[in-house]
Every structure is written in structure tokens, then in C-alpha cells.
Scaffold this motif. Structure first.
Motif, PDB file in Angstrom:
ATOM      1  N   THR A 100       0.841  -1.181   0.000  1.00  8.71           N
ATOM      2  CA  THR A 100       0.000   0.000   0.000  1.00  8.71           C
ATOM      3  C   THR A 100       0.885   1.243   0.000  1.00  8.71           C
ATOM      4  O   THR A 100       2.104   1.148  -0.127  1.00  8.71           O
ATOM      5  CB  THR A 100      -0.965  -0.025   1.205  1.00  8.71           C
ATOM      6  OG1 THR A 100      -1.853   1.091   1.135  1.00  8.71           O
ATOM      7  CG2 THR A 100      -0.219  -0.009   2.527  1.00  8.71           C
ATOM      8  N   GLY A 110      -4.556   8.013   1.511  1.00  8.94           N
ATOM      9  CA  GLY A 110      -4.607   7.282   2.775  1.00  8.94           C
ATOM     10  C   GLY A 110      -5.730   6.276   2.863  1.00  8.94           C
ATOM     11  O   GLY A 110      -5.749   5.446   3.788  1.00  8.94           O
ATOM     12  N   SER A 157      -6.425   3.627   1.030  1.00  8.26           N
ATOM     13  CA  SER A 157      -5.936   2.259   0.888  1.00  8.26           C
ATOM     14  C   SER A 157      -5.358   1.750   2.206  1.00  8.26           C
ATOM     15  O   SER A 157      -5.642   0.620   2.632  1.00  8.26           O
ATOM     16  CB  SER A 157      -4.874   2.191  -0.212  1.00  8.26           C
ATOM     17  OG  SER A 157      -4.268   0.918  -0.242  1.00  8.26           O
ATOM     18  N   GLU A 158      -4.538   2.561   2.869  1.00  6.15           N
ATOM     19  CA  GLU A 158      -3.951   2.131   4.137  1.00  6.15           C
ATOM     20  C   GLU A 158      -5.031   1.881   5.186  1.00  6.15           C
ATOM     21  O   GLU A 158      -4.982   0.886   5.915  1.00  6.15           O
ATOM     22  CB  GLU A 158      -2.950   3.177   4.633  1.00  6.15           C
ATOM     23  CG  GLU A 158      -1.689   3.246   3.797  1.00  6.15           C
ATOM     24  CD  GLU A 158      -0.693   4.262   4.323  1.00  6.15           C
ATOM     25  OE1 GLU A 158       0.506   3.950   4.352  1.00  6.15           O
ATOM     26  OE2 GLU A 158      -1.129   5.386   4.695  1.00  6.15           O
ATOM     27  N   ARG A 159      -6.002   2.781   5.280  1.00  8.27           N
ATOM     28  CA  ARG A 159      -7.063   2.603   6.277  1.00  8.27           C
ATOM     29  C   ARG A 159      -7.850   1.321   6.017  1.00  8.27           C
ATOM     30  O   ARG A 159      -8.141   0.550   6.940  1.00  8.27           O
ATOM     31  CB  ARG A 159      -7.989   3.816   6.278  1.00  8.27           C
ATOM     32  CG  ARG A 159      -7.348   5.081   6.844  1.00  8.27           C
ATOM     33  CD  ARG A 159      -8.384   6.162   7.102  1.00  8.27           C
ATOM     34  NE  ARG A 159      -9.005   6.642   5.879  1.00  8.27           N
ATOM     35  CZ  ARG A 159      -8.521   7.616   5.138  1.00  8.27           C
ATOM     36  NH1 ARG A 159      -7.392   8.227   5.476  1.00  8.27           N
ATOM     37  NH2 ARG A 159      -9.152   8.012   4.036  1.00  8.27           N
ATOM     38  N   THR A 174       4.598  -0.471   2.931  1.00  2.13           N
ATOM     39  CA  THR A 174       4.071   0.844   2.591  1.00  2.13           C
ATOM     40  C   THR A 174       5.218   1.728   2.126  1.00  2.13           C
ATOM     41  O   THR A 174       6.368   1.275   2.051  1.00  2.13           O
ATOM     42  CB  THR A 174       3.277   1.474   3.749  1.00  2.13           C
ATOM     43  OG1 THR A 174       2.522   2.592   3.236  1.00  2.13           O
ATOM     44  CG2 THR A 174       4.181   1.958   4.874  1.00  2.13           C
ATOM     45  N   SER A 232       1.334   6.705   8.456  1.00  2.00           N
ATOM     46  CA  SER A 232       0.906   5.436   7.868  1.00  2.00           C
ATOM     47  C   SER A 232       0.543   4.422   8.944  1.00  2.00           C
ATOM     48  O   SER A 232      -0.465   3.710   8.825  1.00  2.00           O
ATOM     49  CB  SER A 232       2.006   4.869   6.965  1.00  2.00           C
ATOM     50  OG  SER A 232       2.138   5.617   5.776  1.00  2.00           O
ATOM     51  N   ARG A 281      -2.870   5.233  10.229  1.00  2.00           N
ATOM     52  CA  ARG A 281      -3.953   4.847   9.320  1.00  2.00           C
ATOM     53  C   ARG A 281      -4.131   3.334   9.278  1.00  2.00           C
ATOM     54  O   ARG A 281      -5.247   2.828   9.192  1.00  2.00           O
ATOM     55  CB  ARG A 281      -3.681   5.394   7.916  1.00  2.00           C
ATOM     56  CG  ARG A 281      -3.879   6.903   7.797  1.00  2.00           C
ATOM     57  CD  ARG A 281      -3.767   7.368   6.356  1.00  2.00           C
ATOM     58  NE  ARG A 281      -2.410   7.280   5.855  1.00  2.00           N
ATOM     59  CZ  ARG A 281      -1.532   8.276   5.866  1.00  2.00           C
ATOM     60  NH1 ARG A 281      -1.863   9.449   6.402  1.00  2.00           N
ATOM     61  NH2 ARG A 281      -0.327   8.130   5.362  1.00  2.00           N
ATOM     62  N   LEU A 282      -3.043   2.598   9.321  1.00  2.00           N
ATOM     63  CA  LEU A 282      -3.107   1.140   9.292  1.00  2.00           C
ATOM     64  C   LEU A 282      -3.582   0.551  10.618  1.00  2.00           C
ATOM     65  O   LEU A 282      -4.048  -0.592  10.665  1.00  2.00           O
ATOM     66  CB  LEU A 282      -1.734   0.557   8.948  1.00  2.00           C
ATOM     67  CG  LEU A 282      -1.267   0.708   7.499  1.00  2.00           C
ATOM     68  CD1 LEU A 282       0.241   0.520   7.402  1.00  2.00           C
ATOM     69  CD2 LEU A 282      -1.991  -0.294   6.596  1.00  2.00           C
ATOM     70  N   VAL A 287       5.362  -1.781  10.454  1.00  2.00           N
ATOM     71  CA  VAL A 287       5.208  -2.364   9.124  1.00  2.00           C
ATOM     72  C   VAL A 287       6.479  -3.158   8.831  1.00  2.00           C
ATOM     73  O   VAL A 287       7.498  -2.981   9.487  1.00  2.00           O
ATOM     74  CB  VAL A 287       4.970  -1.301   8.038  1.00  2.00           C
ATOM     75  CG1 VAL A 287       3.618  -0.647   8.211  1.00  2.00           C
ATOM     76  CG2 VAL A 287       6.074  -0.265   8.024  1.00  2.00           C
TER      77      VAL A 287
END
Length: 342
Positions: free
Chosen positions: A52, A59, A61-63, A81, A127, A130-131, A136
Motif C-alpha cells: 500500500t 490514505g 488504501s492504508e485505512r 508501505t 501510515s 492509518r493502518l 510495518v
């Protein structure tokens, strides 16, 4: 589905990875339920690597990815990411949409290029928020084409420190060209390159320098854009290549590829999915999807046996250079083919 370690890191990538620009409303809206179902279909098919970026839907897509994976064992999947674009809130409430940048999402933020050390840290922190994660696995410098010096001198050292501290497991660069990533391989200690559109059945720019460099240094390459913006799924007038209508010579080459694969009863997209695995530096192929049906079709095509005669005929017709590595032998089950020396 088999996984491969990325470079010298402890991070593994599944042979197929899900690119999550589609669930960030790339070109067309996708509902939250469809996004979740797409990720679930990938999981059920054995895909355990998900890519992502903040850029994807500002943002969104990340959420959505974070929400779809919530509740899954954290050590059971790999998330990648990207950094290099900060999302800054728009002050104007009547911001419209983000279709000028390719995403059918509200333009609530604007992108600001920032490859400074501080920008990298701020981007990654946002990020993670949001994830909904505390870490990550892979962080990639995203499209530093016009920011090469700052990316090398400021962004890369910041990522190297994060890796040394155990904040991220693997670091690299993701681009649509091969020259600058090859420079990163020579001048830095990155683990992985995400190369989009430049090592496909249609064109093999990455074979000249990047892939041999990665193989010689024990680094990994993830291949994205294997369908060249859709051209290799259904080559016809008006089909896209590099996100624009395909030039006539490019379309004609794609049609010649199609004629060869169809002669052997193989869909062109199946050959396109399998082709990159011929090179020993390739760890994974990344494909996007916006629905469970697209995921299932991709996995079905990837598992399809490809007769060796397909590669032979492509070489004989000058569509692949004689020294281009191809997967041999092609499996009849979803195992990874052995690879020719590159």
C-alpha cells in the motif's frame, strides 16, 4: 503459497502479493465491503503480502487494508508501505475529488514531496496510524525520480536507522524505472526493489542492469505492473499502456504476444504473471485487484501450467531475447518453478 526472504532481511514475501491501490479507489470507487472482501479473497488464496502507500486514495488504501487485516495474526502477513509523499490537509472545505491524481476519493488532503529524514519519520508515523499498526515490515522510497539526491542522502539513511533499530524489517525503493533503483543497489544497502512495468513479457528494461545487480548482491526484486497498465490482459485498440492509450507499435507487439500464447491454449495474462519468476532475483509478483473475482482470476491464471513451447516460440519470433531467463520447468501445481541462471 511459498514465501521468499527479501534480500538479507528476515522479512518474507509470498510469491503473489496484493497491490492495494485498487482498494484506494484507483480510477473508480470501491465500497468498504468490496475492499474488505478483496483482501479476504487474497488471504483465502494464500496471499500473505500486501502493498500500500499514502498516495493510494490519500490514505484510503492504508485505512482499508489495516481494517481488513485486523484480527489476523500479525506475524502471519507482510505489509509494505511507502514514504516520500506527505499528506497535508486541504484548508478549503469544498475540495472536490482526487481524480486528477487517479483516485476517486475526496481531495481532503494534498500530496507534498518530502524525502528529508524528518519527512520520512512523519510519513511512516502517519501510515502506522492509518493502518492501526505498531509496525510495518517493509518501507519503500516511493518514486524519488526527481528527488534522487535527497532520497540518497537524507531519506535512505533515515530508513537504514529505522531498520537497525528494528522499527522496520526491510527497506527499499519502489519505482517505474530501473536506472535509479540500480543506483540504490550499488550505493546503499537496501533489501528490495519494487520495479513496476519494466520487467514484463512486453518489455525487459530491468534485465539490462537492475536484475543482474540485485542477483549479484543477494537483494530481491518485487515485480509490479506485469500487465503493463492492462495492455497484456486484453490487447486491443484503445487499451492502456503506462496509464495512457498504447502507441501502435506497442499494441502490435502485445498482439503478437497474444497470438503466440493463444496458439498454445494459454491466456496471455497467465504467461505475463508467470514470466518474471524466470529470474532468480525475483521474489514476488505484485498485482492489483478491486474485487474478490479479480483476485481469484489472478490466482487461477498464476497457477495455470505454461508449456515450455510458449517461451521457445516467443524467442523464435523475436519477442524475447535468447538470453532472457524464463521459468523452467513450468509446474502443474502452484509451486515455484526452478530458475535459469541470470
Amino acid at each position: 503459497m511459498r514465501t521468499t526472504r527479501l534480500g538479507g532481511s528476515a522479512v518474507h514475501a509470498s510469491e503473489l502479493a496484493l497491490g492495494c491501490a485498487g482498494i484506494g479507489n484507483l480510477y473508480h470507487p470501491v465500497t468498504d465491503d468490496a475492499a474488505r472482501a478483496t483482501v479476504e479473497a487474497a488471504w483465502n488464496a494464500g496471499i500473505r503480502t500486501f502493498d500500500t502507500a499514502p498516495h493510494y486514495g490519500l490514505g484510503l488504501s492504508e485505512r482499508r487494508l489495516g481494517a481488513a487485516l485486523r484480527g489476523r495474526p500479525r506475524d502471519a502477513y507482510t505489509i509494505s508501505t511507502k514514504v516520500g509523499r506527505l499528506l497535508v490537509p486541504n484548508q478549503d472545505d469544498s475540495h472536490g475529488d482526487d481524480l486528477a491524481n487517479g483516485f476517486a476519493a475526496p481531495a481532503s488532503h494534498r500530496r507534498v514531496w518530502d524525502f528529508s529524514a524528518d519527512g520520512i519519520l512523519r510519513s511512516l508515523e502517519a501510515s502506522l496510524d492509518r493502518l492501526g499498526l505498531d509496525r510495518v515490515d517493509v518501507v519503500l522510497l516511493h518514486d524519488p525520480d526527481d528527488h534522487a539526491q535527497q532520497a540518497l542522502r537524507e531519506a535512505y539513511p533515515a530508513l537504514e536507522r529505522l531498520r537497525a533499530e528494528g522499527v522496520v524489517g526491510a527497506i527499499g525503493v519502489g519505482m517505474n524505472q530501473s536506472a535509479l533503483p540500480a543506483r540504490f543497489l550499488r550505493e546503499t544497502d537496501i533489501d528490495v526493489v519494487l520495479l513496476a512495468g519494466r520487467y514484463t513479457l512486453l518489455e525487459q528494461e530491468g534485465l539490462a542492469e537492475l536484475l543482474p545487480e540485485a542477483a549479484a548482491r543477494g537483494r530481491s526484486v518485487v515485480i509490479g505492473g506485469v500487465f503493463n497498465s492492462g495492455l497484456l490482459t486484453a490487447p486491443r485498440p484503445g487499451a492502456t499502456y503506462d496509464y495512457a492509450p498504447a502507441p501502435r507499435p506497442v499494441l502490435e507487439r502485445a498482439l503478437r504476444l497474444l497470438a503466440v500464447t493463444e496458439r498454445h491454449g494459454v491466456p496471455l495474462r497467465a504467461a505475463a504473471l508467470r514470466f518474471p519468476f524466470g529470474h532468480r532475483a525475483v521474489a514476488s509478483v505484485l498485482t492489483g485487484a478491486r474485487s474478490p473475482e479479480e483476485v481469484r482470476d489472478t490466482v487461477e491464471q498464476w497457477r495455470r501450467p505454461i508449456p515450455d513451447a510458449v517461451w521457445d516460440d516467443l524467442r523464435a519470433e523475436g519477442l524475447l531475447a535468447l538470453n532472457t531467463p524464463v521459468p523452467v520447468p513450468t509446474p502443474s501445481a502452484p509451486a515455484t518453478p526452478s530458475k535459469e541462471p541470470s
